[in-house]
Motif scaffolding. Structure first.
Motif, PDB file in Angstrom:
ATOM      1  N   VAL A 199       0.829  -1.211   0.000  1.00 49.38           N
ATOM      2  CA  VAL A 199       0.000   0.000   0.000  1.00 49.38           C
ATOM      3  C   VAL A 199       0.862   1.260   0.000  1.00 49.38           C
ATOM      4  N   SER A 200       0.324   2.303  -0.637  1.00 46.35           N
ATOM      5  CA  SER A 200       0.896   3.638  -0.590  1.00 46.35           C
ATOM      6  C   SER A 200      -0.207   4.615  -0.937  1.00 46.35           C
ATOM      7  N   SER A 201       0.078   5.911  -0.832  1.00 45.98           N
ATOM      8  CA  SER A 201      -0.948   6.913  -1.141  1.00 45.98           C
ATOM      9  C   SER A 201      -1.246   6.980  -2.629  1.00 45.98           C
ATOM     10  N   TRP A 202      -0.305   6.545  -3.478  1.00 49.13           N
ATOM     11  CA  TRP A 202      -0.497   6.584  -4.921  1.00 49.13           C
ATOM     12  C   TRP A 202      -1.027   5.273  -5.467  1.00 49.13           C
ATOM     13  N   ALA A 203      -0.348   4.177  -5.164  1.00 52.10           N
ATOM     14  CA  ALA A 203      -0.717   2.885  -5.744  1.00 52.10           C
ATOM     15  C   ALA A 203      -0.739   1.814  -4.673  1.00 52.10           C
ATOM     16  N   SER A 204      -1.819   1.040  -4.629  1.00 56.41           N
ATOM     17  CA  SER A 204      -1.936  -0.045  -3.665  1.00 56.41           C
ATOM     18  C   SER A 204      -2.403  -1.313  -4.375  1.00 56.41           C
ATOM     19  N   PHE A 205      -1.982  -2.454  -3.822  1.00 54.82           N
ATOM     20  CA  PHE A 205      -2.392  -3.766  -4.314  1.00 54.82           C
ATOM     21  C   PHE A 205      -2.854  -4.535  -3.081  1.00 54.82           C
ATOM     22  N   ILE A 206      -4.133  -4.930  -3.050  1.00 59.42           N
ATOM     23  CA  ILE A 206      -4.665  -5.528  -1.832  1.00 59.42           C
ATOM     24  C   ILE A 206      -5.654  -6.627  -2.175  1.00 59.42           C
ATOM     25  N   LEU A 207      -5.669  -7.663  -1.342  1.00 55.18           N
ATOM     26  CA  LEU A 207      -6.525  -8.814  -1.565  1.00 55.18           C
ATOM     27  C   LEU A 207      -7.972  -8.372  -1.755  1.00 55.18           C
ATOM     28  N   GLU A 208      -8.578  -8.885  -2.821  1.00 55.22           N
ATOM     29  CA  GLU A 208      -9.947  -8.491  -3.145  1.00 55.22           C
ATOM     30  C   GLU A 208     -10.878  -8.803  -1.971  1.00 55.22           C
ATOM     31  N   GLY A 209     -11.752  -7.848  -1.665  1.00 53.65           N
ATOM     32  CA  GLY A 209     -12.649  -7.968  -0.542  1.00 53.65           C
ATOM     33  C   GLY A 209     -12.137  -7.301   0.707  1.00 53.65           C
ATOM     34  N   TRP A 210     -10.862  -6.902   0.705  1.00 56.42           N
ATOM     35  CA  TRP A 210     -10.224  -6.276   1.861  1.00 56.42           C
ATOM     36  C   TRP A 210      -9.768  -4.856   1.553  1.00 56.42           C
ATOM     37  N   GLU A 211     -10.293  -4.267   0.492  1.00 60.56           N
ATOM     38  CA  GLU A 211      -9.860  -2.931   0.069  1.00 60.56           C
ATOM     39  C   GLU A 211     -10.024  -1.887   1.179  1.00 60.56           C
ATOM     40  N   SER A 212     -11.041  -2.062   2.016  1.00 58.37           N
ATOM     41  CA  SER A 212     -11.284  -1.088   3.087  1.00 58.37           C
ATOM     42  C   SER A 212     -10.188  -1.098   4.144  1.00 58.37           C
ATOM     43  N   SER A 213      -9.337  -2.116   4.133  1.00 56.15           N
ATOM     44  CA  SER A 213      -8.242  -2.200   5.106  1.00 56.15           C
ATOM     45  C   SER A 213      -7.023  -1.388   4.698  1.00 56.15           C
ATOM     46  N   ALA A 214      -6.981  -0.953   3.439  1.00 56.83           N
ATOM     47  CA  ALA A 214      -5.783  -0.255   2.948  1.00 56.83           C
ATOM     48  C   ALA A 214      -5.420   0.970   3.790  1.00 56.83           C
ATOM     49  N   PRO A 215      -6.382   1.861   4.140  1.00 60.33           N
ATOM     50  CA  PRO A 215      -6.007   3.030   4.958  1.00 60.33           C
ATOM     51  C   PRO A 215      -5.399   2.651   6.305  1.00 60.33           C
ATOM     52  N   GLU A 216      -5.921   1.613   6.934  1.00 62.58           N
ATOM     53  CA  GLU A 216      -5.387   1.177   8.231  1.00 62.58           C
ATOM     54  C   GLU A 216      -3.949   0.696   8.090  1.00 62.58           C
ATOM     55  N   LEU A 217      -3.691  -0.095   7.054  1.00 66.05           N
ATOM     56  CA  LEU A 217      -2.329  -0.589   6.831  1.00 66.05           C
ATOM     57  C   LEU A 217      -1.384   0.553   6.495  1.00 66.05           C
ATOM     58  N   LEU A 218      -1.870   1.500   5.693  1.00 65.75           N
ATOM     59  CA  LEU A 218      -1.027   2.630   5.317  1.00 65.75           C
ATOM     60  C   LEU A 218      -0.674   3.475   6.537  1.00 65.75           C
ATOM     61  N   GLU A 219      -1.626   3.653   7.451  1.00 71.20           N
ATOM     62  CA  GLU A 219      -1.351   4.426   8.665  1.00 71.20           C
ATOM     63  C   GLU A 219      -0.271   3.761   9.507  1.00 71.20           C
ATOM     64  N   LEU A 220      -0.361   2.448   9.671  1.00 71.63           N
ATOM     65  CA  LEU A 220       0.667   1.724  10.422  1.00 71.63           C
ATOM     66  C   LEU A 220       2.023   1.825   9.728  1.00 71.63           C
ATOM     67  N   GLN A 221       2.005   1.667   8.422  1.00 74.65           N
ATOM     68  CA  GLN A 221       3.231   1.723   7.630  1.00 74.65           C
ATOM     69  C   GLN A 221       3.871   3.095   7.729  1.00 74.65           C
ATOM     70  N   ASN A 222       3.056   4.144   7.599  1.00 75.53           N
ATOM     71  CA  ASN A 222       3.579   5.512   7.654  1.00 75.53           C
ATOM     72  C   ASN A 222       4.162   5.838   9.027  1.00 75.53           C
ATOM     73  N   LYS A 223       3.509   5.365  10.080  1.00 78.61           N
ATOM     74  CA  LYS A 223       4.012   5.628  11.426  1.00 78.61           C
ATOM     75  C   LYS A 223       5.412   5.060  11.592  1.00 78.61           C
ATOM     76  N   ARG A 224       5.599   3.868  11.091  1.00 78.22           N
ATOM     77  CA  ARG A 224       6.912   3.227  11.191  1.00 78.22           C
ATOM     78  C   ARG A 224       7.936   3.932  10.301  1.00 78.22           C
ATOM     79  N   ASN A 225       7.534   4.251   9.067  1.00 78.17           N
ATOM     80  CA  ASN A 225       8.436   4.945   8.149  1.00 78.17           C
ATOM     81  C   ASN A 225       8.840   6.308   8.690  1.00 78.17           C
ATOM     82  N   ASN A 226       7.855   7.029   9.243  1.00 81.44           N
ATOM     83  CA  ASN A 226       8.141   8.383   9.730  1.00 81.44           C
ATOM     84  C   ASN A 226       9.137   8.373  10.879  1.00 81.44           C
ATOM     85  N   ALA A 227       9.077   7.354  11.720  1.00 82.32           N
ATOM     86  CA  ALA A 227      10.040   7.263  12.820  1.00 82.32           C
ATOM     87  C   ALA A 227      11.454   7.068  12.267  1.00 82.32           C
ATOM     88  N   ARG A 228      11.567   6.227  11.261  1.00 82.29           N
ATOM     89  CA  ARG A 228      12.885   6.009  10.645  1.00 82.29           C
ATOM     90  C   ARG A 228      13.360   7.265   9.934  1.00 82.29           C
TER      91      ARG A 228
END
Length: 672
Positions: A199-228
């Protein structure tokens, strides 16, 4: 053969084929909009059949891959066919037999006897392959693997999360893979190790039926990236404890176009306090001194056409780009990135913003801001103005009748209007409807090819220019009349000529002249990507396409000679591409000092920030670069930047590049 015998033969064929498991489907999402699908089936012998495609304004890949891995998760057989993003045919193969790896595609043909485990990265890959690499790394000693044709990948476990949808709950884990680009790439696997999402803000690839989870995963990912990224920013940024004095500099005055050797610049805080001859500027006793040793000191460069994302900031700043204008992005992502850079939580340039506005339809660009009537246009313009944007960018599917409406609304809010010339509208009409700018030099040519390309939403906006640009008479009354219109209306052009020149001339398997000077310094997989990317050139049309690429430069020179304001933008690889863009302007016949003015003062004036930016003068922001050689005499010396001052903070270019896996540049030879 009789019918019964034929049926028996057919059934026997089916029995001989490996049984396929249920198909797994992943949705491709571009800026919040569904754009395509990846389907994966796994046979009993472990062979994966992957089909992957998406549509991005008429462009996009369509790939069919057959992949088999061994017990260690390493590819032993890969066959990929289809077309790449620009519709160039793809045929790629890889095999590993008796310890010998062999690979072949349009750009590469290699063979290697392996002495240790290695993972082949397809030049034209599917999202599924990132999950295969993650699983192979999980099995590998130390979570490290050599990559083929070159490089090394490492894996770091990230966050775990339980996501929910209408079909239930699933436990997923993120893994950061380093060694593929300028920063780690994250892939999410489920509890069975199967590919769940990327997932990213531009392009995401996610298991069909779980598209609504993308924002949650992106938030977790960004939190970790931002700390680094924050830790990286602290390590790379140096704030002088007191005043900063740069002495013995060959200062480039972008106002006059002259270079002034023996110059001193005094900085206090984030502003320039004084500028003058060495020995004539009073330097406080507590000032830090930097001896320029006669090197060129220039205002920070501006890239006026970017789509910035996290960690692009390091690439921009390392190349001496201290100001960028973002020409379309996810609003929340862009504002958060801008805030973090301004707060010192991430390294990056000053960001100015132009908000995209697009019409709905099958060729709509990657944005959620879709406009179909005046009320929607007003709402979008008001929102961009409220958020501090400097302009709006009209895109290709916008209804032509809405362009003058948007222009009027934007001008009432003090916003500039530019962008793509929409479908069924030519550039003259776009300007007459109120456009202040045109992005991309191809749209200037398309004004004269309206008989063939009325719909600018498809790749025809590239291919027809490649086929016809060299045949356009730049001295014709039609061309001269259009240029006069641009001049009368004070229309600015942002050519981004490098991307078109590359499209028209790049040959598979070679790195073009734009990136050849720096290719050896780049991470291996980034360098490898430079071997592809041109248009599909019909056999026998190579010279015609090269001639059209040269015609782009002649048009830029005509516009410059006619008094049209040019700003330098790239819409491509951050930092390095701006250097090439400036070289191309010199190749077009514009002098190096004038090109440096384009990249500094012109940009500041168009942004209406020349009171603060664009020149090295008292009272202005301390945004400067120090480069070996003299770019005002030899423009390519702009590649030799080794120190950047942005907002009074000091950055060592070598350290910036090391942080993203780029090797330091060789020492430049003195300019003769």
């Amino acid at each position: 053969m009789s019918r019964p015998m034929a049926l028996i033969a057919f059934l026997a064929t089916l029995i001989a084929l490996p049984a396929l498991a249920a198909e797994t489907r992943h949705t491709v999402i571009l800026s919040g909009n569904k754009a395509g699908i990846q389907t994966t089936s796994v046979a009993a012998d472990g062979t994966r059949q992957v089909s992957y495609e998406f549509n991005d304004r008429g462009r996009g890949p369509k790939l069919a891959a057959r992949i088999k891995v061994n017990e260690a998760g390493l590819p032993v057989s890969v066959q990929t066919t289809g077309n790449d993003y620009l519709k160039v045919p793809v045929k790629e193969t890889f095999s590993l037999e008796q310890g010998v790896a062999r690979w072949h595609n349009d750009a590469e043909n290699g063979e290697r006897k392996l002495t240790a485990p290695a993972f082949y990265i397809s030049l034209q890959s599917t999202p599924e392959e990132s999950a295969l690499l993650a699983n192979a790394l999980l099995k590998a000693e130390g979570h490290k693997l050599a990559l083929l044709p070159e490089g090394q990948a490492t894996l770091l476990k990230g966050d775990e999360a339980t996501v929910k949808s209408s079909v239930g709950a699933r436990r997923v884990t993120s893994y950061e893979i380093s060694g593929l680009g300028f920063g780690p790439e994250t892939v999410w696997l489920d509890q069975d190790g199967a590919f769940f999402a990327s997932v990213s803000s531009w392009a995401s690839f996610i298991l069909e039926g779980w598209e609504s989870s993308a924002p949650e995963l992106l938030e977790l990912q960004n939190k970790r990236n931002n700390a680094r990224i924050l830790d990286n920013a602290k390590a790379l940024t140096r704030q002088p404890k007191g005043p900063l004095a740069i002495v013995n500099a060959n200062l480039f005055d972008s106002q006059s176009g002259r270079s002034i050797p023996g110059s001193t610049v005094l900085v206090e805080g984030n502003r320039i306090k004084a500028v003058g001859a060495d020995g004539k500027v009073a330097i406080p006793a507590n000032a830090e001194r930097i001896d320029a040793r006669g090197r060129a000191l220039l205002p920070g460069l501006a890239d006026m056409h970017v789509h910035i994302s996290e960690e692009d900031g390091v690439q921009h700043l390392a190349a001496g780009v201290t100001t960028v204008r973002d020409m379309a992005n996810d609003t929340d992502t862009l504002l958060d990135l801008k805030r973090r850079i301004e707060a010192g939580q991430e390294v990056g340039p000053r960001i100015f913003m132009s908000g995209i506005m697009e019409g709905p339809g099958p060729f709509a660009g990657p944005t959620k801001v879709l406009i179909d009537n005046e009320a929607q246009a007003r709402e979008a313009v008001d929102n961009y103005a409220k958020l501090g944007y400097q302009g709006v960018k009209i895109y290709s599917s916008m209804k032509p009748e809405l362009v003058p409406v948007i222009a009027k609304l934007a001008h009432e809010k003090g916003l500039r209007v530019g962008g793509h010339v929409p479908a069924n509208m030519n550039a003259r009409q776009f300007i007459e409807a109120g456009a202040d700018e045109m992005q991309h030099i191809n749209f200037v040519f398309l004004n004269f090819f309206f008989d063939e390309v009325k719909d600018t939403r498809t790749p025809a906006r590239f291919t027809v220019v490649a086929q016809r640009a060299s045949k356009l008479d730049l001295n014709s009354s039609e061309v001269r009349s259009f240029v006069q219109l641009m001049k009368d209306r004070h229309v600015v052009i942002d050519p981004t000529v490098t991307i078109f020149h590359t499209m028209f001339t790049r040959q598979p398997g070679t790195v073009g002249p734009g990136y050849a000077p720096i290719a050896s310094r780049l991470p291996p997989q980034v360098r490898r990507s430079l071997l592809t990317g041109g248009l599909p050139i019909p056999k026998g049309s190579e010279q015609q396409y090269r001639d059209s690429a040269d015609a782009l430069l002649r048009m830029i020179k005509l516009l410059y000679d006619s008094g049209i304001t040019i700003v330098a933008g790239t819409d491509d690889l951050p930092g390095f591409t701006l250097h090439r863009e400036l070289e191309m302007y010199v190749q077009a016949g514009i002098s190096a000092p004038e090109v440096l003015r384009i990249a500094t003062l012109n940009a500041a004036k168009v942004l209406k920030r020349d009171a603060d930016l664009g020149t090295i003068a008292p009272g202005k922001f301390a945004d400067m670069i120090l480069a070996d050689g003299d770019p005002a005499r030899r423009i390519s010396d702009i590649r030799n930047t080794d120190l950047v001052v942005k907002d009074g903070k000091v950055y060592e270019v070598a350290a910036l590049y090391r942080s993203i896996g780029v090797l330091p540049r060789p020492r430049a030879e003195p300019t003769p």
